[in-house]
Design an enzyme around this catalytic site. Structure first.
Site, PDB file in Angstrom:
ATOM      1  N   GLU A   7      40.544  42.797  31.712  1.00 16.30           N
ATOM      2  CA  GLU A   7      41.619  42.078  31.937  1.00 16.30           C
ATOM      3  C   GLU A   7      41.524  40.844  33.069  1.00 16.30           C
ATOM      4  O   GLU A   7      42.060  39.614  33.045  1.00 16.30           O
ATOM      5  CB  GLU A   7      42.938  42.592  32.455  1.00 16.30           C
ATOM      6  CG  GLU A   7      43.655  43.282  31.106  1.00 16.30           C
ATOM      7  CD  GLU A   7      44.274  42.258  30.106  1.00 16.30           C
ATOM      8  OE1 GLU A   7      45.018  41.343  30.681  1.00 16.30           O
ATOM      9  OE2 GLU A   7      44.071  42.353  28.993  1.00 16.30           O
TER      10      GLU A   7
ATOM     11  N   HIS B 257      38.834  38.988  33.481  1.00 16.06           N
ATOM     12  CA  HIS B 257      38.113  37.956  32.703  1.00 16.06           C
ATOM     13  C   HIS B 257      39.183  37.284  31.808  1.00 16.06           C
ATOM     14  O   HIS B 257      39.156  36.044  31.883  1.00 16.06           O
ATOM     15  CB  HIS B 257      37.057  38.425  31.792  1.00 16.06           C
ATOM     16  CG  HIS B 257      35.780  38.775  32.545  1.00 16.06           C
ATOM     17  ND1 HIS B 257      35.419  40.281  32.259  1.00 16.06           N
ATOM     18  CD2 HIS B 257      34.873  38.354  33.280  1.00 16.06           C
ATOM     19  CE1 HIS B 257      34.295  40.334  33.027  1.00 16.06           C
ATOM     20  NE2 HIS B 257      34.058  39.438  33.783  1.00 16.06           N
TER      21      HIS B 257
ATOM     22  N   GLN C  43      30.934  34.665  46.376  1.00 10.60           N
ATOM     23  CA  GLN C  43      30.276  33.690  45.153  1.00 10.60           C
ATOM     24  C   GLN C  43      31.200  32.346  44.845  1.00 10.60           C
ATOM     25  O   GLN C  43      30.548  31.406  44.844  1.00 10.60           O
ATOM     26  CB  GLN C  43      30.336  34.768  44.071  1.00 10.60           C
ATOM     27  CG  GLN C  43      30.078  33.758  42.532  1.00 10.60           C
ATOM     28  CD  GLN C  43      30.107  34.677  41.418  1.00 10.60           C
ATOM     29  OE1 GLN C  43      28.843  35.196  41.029  1.00 10.60           O
ATOM     30  NE2 GLN C  43      31.148  34.776  40.569  1.00 10.60           N
TER      31      GLN C  43
HETATM   32  O1  PAF Z   1      30.407  36.487  38.299  1.00 10.58           O
HETATM   33  C1  PAF Z   1      29.779  36.685  37.434  1.00 10.58           C
HETATM   34  O2  PAF Z   1      30.167  37.112  36.271  1.00 10.58           O
HETATM   35  C2  PAF Z   1      28.434  36.007  37.316  1.00 10.58           C
HETATM   36  O3  PAF Z   1      27.976  36.025  38.579  1.00 10.58           O
HETATM   37  C3  PAF Z   1      28.315  34.425  37.017  1.00 10.58           C
HETATM   38  C4  PAF Z   1      29.191  33.748  37.571  1.00 10.58           C
HETATM   39  C5  PAF Z   1      28.942  34.512  35.458  1.00 10.58           C
HETATM   40  C6  PAF Z   1      26.819  34.015  36.956  1.00 10.58           C
HETATM   41  O4  PAF Z   1      26.132  34.629  36.161  1.00 10.58           O
END
Ligand code: PAF
Length: 283
Positions: free
Chosen positions: A24, A26, A143
């Protein structure tokens, strides 16, 4: 991918990069993307260069068929699932790296090379998809900050959008890795958010010393039978500089192993009358 992209006229192309094992969290990214963009591209690619353990890479949940069905049901226009050979052909030697404080601490310290792998693959994906907007979850706050920096430094015209963390009813942040937890590990994993949220509440009640809040998180996680804290830190949410005492906005971030499964989470602490909760926005 390039051919499809060159045919798109009018309206924004939105992009959600993922490593699959969709949940969910994503889907909340794809829904935000769908609401703001004429076309939605989702990539599913388990990027080997961001893993620093062969075992972790091997165990990472993969189910492309299930992911494709979920994306189709969400009305996603393009699922881009390149192979390792396409992304890193023989002789591949080019990497993109954000240097300095943003990548030095937290996951950068405990997973050497991780962010270099992330920025390399995201940069390659941006080149292939050429999105107008790209969506990332705030669960991976470091990230997100690293990608914002890369986009700015490398003059990408893509708008980076951060989307709030989606949680289970007990507070556990949704993650593809949750599928690897045993029942008892899953029960204990709820403590990660509970400990961060307790630190936030304690800050709102007046505690300003970072080490006290960090120790509180550590004690709570390390008291669990099958858990091991990797880090608990209070940092500036934009620069990721460690904080000795709380500022108006401070990010409490933690990583911990439950059994052999490593989970991360974070909570934004806003003091001085500001509302608390998730941190968002675009850049
Ligand atoms: O967050 C993620 O799933 C990964 O780090 C990403 C941004 C798809 C890069 O592989």
């Amino acid at each position: 991918m390039r051919r499809w992209r060159s045919r798109q006229r009018g309206g924004a192309v939105g992009f959600v990069p993922t490593m699959g094992g969709l949940h969910e969290g994503h889907l909340s990214l794809t829904r935000a993307c769908r609401a703001e963009c004429a076309r939605v591209v989702v990539s599913v690619y388990v990027n080997p260069t961001q893993f620093n353990s062969a075992d972790d890479l091997c165990r990472y949940p993969r189910n492309l068929e299930r992911d494709a069905a979920a994306l189709e049901a969400e009305g996603v226009n393009i699922l881009f699932a390149p192979s390792d050979k396409e992304m890193y052909p023989a002789g591949y030697s080019t990497y993109v790296e954000v240097e300095g404080q943003l990548t030095a601490g937290l996951c950068g310290a405990s997973r050497p090379g991780h962010f270099r792998g992330v920025t390399t693959v995201v940069s390659k994906l941006f080149h292939l998809v050429c999105p107008d907007r790209a969506y990332f979850g705030q669960k991976d706050a470091q990230q997100l900050a690293v990608i914002r920096r890369m986009a700015l430094d490398m003059n990408w015209s893509v708008q980076i959008v951060g989307i709030p963390t989606v949680r289970d009813s007990d507070g556990l942040a949704l993650s593809s890795r949750n599928a690897l937890l045993s029942k008892s590990e899953r029960r204990q994993a709820r403590e990660l958010y509970a400990a961060l949220d307790a630190a936030r509440r304690s800050a709102l009640e007046g505690e300003r010393r970072a080490f006290v809040l960090q120790n509180g998180i550590a004690e709570r996680i390390n008291a669990l039978e099958n858990a091991r804290l990797e880090y608990a830190e209070l940092v500036d949410p934009d620069t990721f500089e460690p904080c000795a005492s709380l500022k108006k906005r401070t990010l409490a971030a933690a990583a911990a192993y439950f059994g052999s499964v490593r989970l991360i989470d974070n909570v934004l602490i806003e003091i001085d009358g500001a509302a608390h909760g998730e941190h968002g926005g675009t850049s």
